[in-house]
Design an enzyme around this catalytic site. Structure first.
Site, PDB file in Angstrom:
ATOM      1  N   LYS A  81       0.882  -1.178   0.000  1.00  0.00           N
ATOM      2  CA  LYS A  81       0.000   0.000   0.000  1.00  0.00           C
ATOM      3  C   LYS A  81       0.920   1.229   0.000  1.00  0.00           C
ATOM      4  O   LYS A  81       1.200   1.825   1.045  1.00  0.00           O
ATOM      5  CB  LYS A  81      -0.924  -0.031   1.223  1.00  0.00           C
TER       6      LYS A  81
HETATM    7  C1  LIG Z   1      -6.606   0.290  -3.870  1.00  0.00           C
HETATM    8  C2  LIG Z   1      -7.319  -0.257  -2.678  1.00  0.00           C
HETATM    9  N1  LIG Z   1      -7.881  -1.476  -2.753  1.00  0.00           N
HETATM   10  C3  LIG Z   1      -8.530  -2.014  -1.708  1.00  0.00           C
HETATM   11  C4  LIG Z   1      -8.647  -1.340  -0.513  1.00  0.00           C
HETATM   12  C5  LIG Z   1      -9.365  -1.977   0.640  1.00  0.00           C
HETATM   13  O1  LIG Z   1      -8.438  -2.356   1.603  1.00  0.00           O
HETATM   14  P1  LIG Z   1      -8.834  -2.429   3.151  1.00  0.00           P
HETATM   15  O2  LIG Z   1     -10.000  -3.319   3.241  1.00  0.00           O
HETATM   16  O3  LIG Z   1      -7.628  -2.992   3.796  1.00  0.00           O
HETATM   17  O4  LIG Z   1      -9.149  -1.049   3.565  1.00  0.00           O
HETATM   18  C6  LIG Z   1      -8.074  -0.075  -0.384  1.00  0.00           C
HETATM   19  C7  LIG Z   1      -8.155   0.656   0.871  1.00  0.00           C
HETATM   20  O5  LIG Z   1      -7.202   0.762   1.568  1.00  0.00           O
HETATM   21  C8  LIG Z   1      -7.396   0.477  -1.488  1.00  0.00           C
HETATM   22  O6  LIG Z   1      -6.842   1.693  -1.417  1.00  0.00           O
END
Ligand SMILES: Cc1ncc(COP(=O)(O)O)c(C=O)c1O
Length: 324
Positions: free
Chosen positions: A159
């Site tokens: 991330k």
């Molecule tokens: C690109 C992306 N995909 C998926 C998610 C969902 O991830 P999470 O459930 O860990 O928030 C996020 C959010 O953080 C995101 O930015």
């Protein structure tokens, strides 16, 4: 100003006032996007405030840092404590949590290795990401003309701040064309994810979601939804999904920390199923809501209660920096 700010921000072990939480313009992260971050939430439950999947979020933060060869100055327990301390300092019962690890100020060549790794934690009150009605009514989305990152370019399992340049293109295009959100395909044309959320497809009673190899972020909500669906007796398959499944699905929904579980009612102006939240989406949404709001036993141990979180045995966050 669109964002009024909050009281305190945790920066490298110290709680700074909002107005003083500044970094230098020569910080590497500003020029080259050299940061990794998290987005988590704290909920106000009848048993007190609780952070959802605190451990999983801090684990993913450290995993993202590892990919980018960032040597975190803080251990996972220290980062968890920093989050809890920041929420307490701001006296929020419920809030969004943004831990950020970034390359600071030293030199401005592309190679970041000589730049310090700095850490900050911000918290603020943030409601429904796609609007308050979205959770019930669903959202109208498009397939983006932008793809997610190709394999072996920007690692999607991390991330990383830089990945959100791609996410911004997807989101701006969707907004400007009158949609609530965009769904990106991967470079092979398979369904990947939304600009800030993972996606699930329901078809003939079975549930599908794209695998890690479809350039997705390994979402923590995605992980919870897979467990909840299984707990409710549904079969979930991780599978490469062709674009047209989005038009042929009985139900579609986004999942993520910000959007929680948000139904999708149309894609490219084609109605999904009956054009409203479907029964499987609603069942998963209900259970998710019961868990995060502390209304059912936390059998998966997903909640860390603020007033019960052990500080014993842990160094106070303010002096916890490894080697600082
Ligand atoms: C690109 C992306 N995909 C998926 C998610 C969902 O991830 P999470 O459930 O860990 O928030 C996020 C959010 O953080 C995101 O930015």
């Amino acid at each position: 100003m669109g964002f009024a700010g909050t009281g305190k921000i945790w920066m490298n072990g110290t709680l700074a006032d909002w107005a003083d939480a500044k970094i230098h313009i020569a910080s590497h992260v500003i020029h080259y996007g050299s940061g990794v971050f998290e987005g988590a939430r704290c909920y106000d439950t009848p048993k007190g405030s609780a952070v959802l999947r605190l451990d999983a979020h801090m684990k993913r933060l450290l995993a993202s840092a590892k990919v980018y060869r960032m040597d975190s100055p803080y251990s996972q327990p220290q980062l968890e404590t920093a989050v809890l301390d920041t929420i307490r300092a701001n006296q929020f019962k419920a809030c969004y949590i943004r831990p950020l690890m970034y390359r600071g100020y030293n030199q401005l060549g592309v190679n970041p290795l000589s730049c310090p790794v700095d850490v900050a934690v911000m918290v603020w009150e943030w409601g429904a990401y796609l609007g308050p009605e979205a959770l019930e009514q669903g959202v109208d989305v498009c397939v983006s003309s932008w793809n997610r990152m190709a394999p072996n370019t920007f690692p999607s399992l991390a991330k990383a701040s830089g990945n959100y340049a791609n996410a911004q293109l997807i989101r701006m295009e969707a907004d400007l064309n009158g949609y609530n959100e965009g769904i990106a395909l991967d470079t092979a044309g398979y369904v990947s994810e939304g600009s800030g959320e993972n996606i699930f497809v329901v078809r003939e009673g079975a549930i599908y979601t794209p695998p890690f190899s479809a350039s997705i972020l390994p979402g923590i909500t995605r992980d919870m939804v897979m467990s909840i669906a299984q707990d409710l007796g549904y079969r979930v398959t991780e599978e490469m999904l062709p674009r047209e499944i989005l038009y042929l699905a009985d139900e579609l929904f986004f999942v993520g920390t910000a959007v929680e579980i948000t139904p999708i009612r149309s894609v490219d102006k084609i109605r999904v199923g009956a054009g409203r939240r479907g029964p499987i989406t609603e069942a998963i949404q209900r259970r998710y809501s019961q868990i995060i709001n502390g209304e059912v036993p936390d059998t998966h141990r997903w909640l860390t209660y603020l007033d019960r979180a052990e500080s014993a045995g842990r160094e106070p966050a303010a002096v916890a920096a490894k080697g600082r």
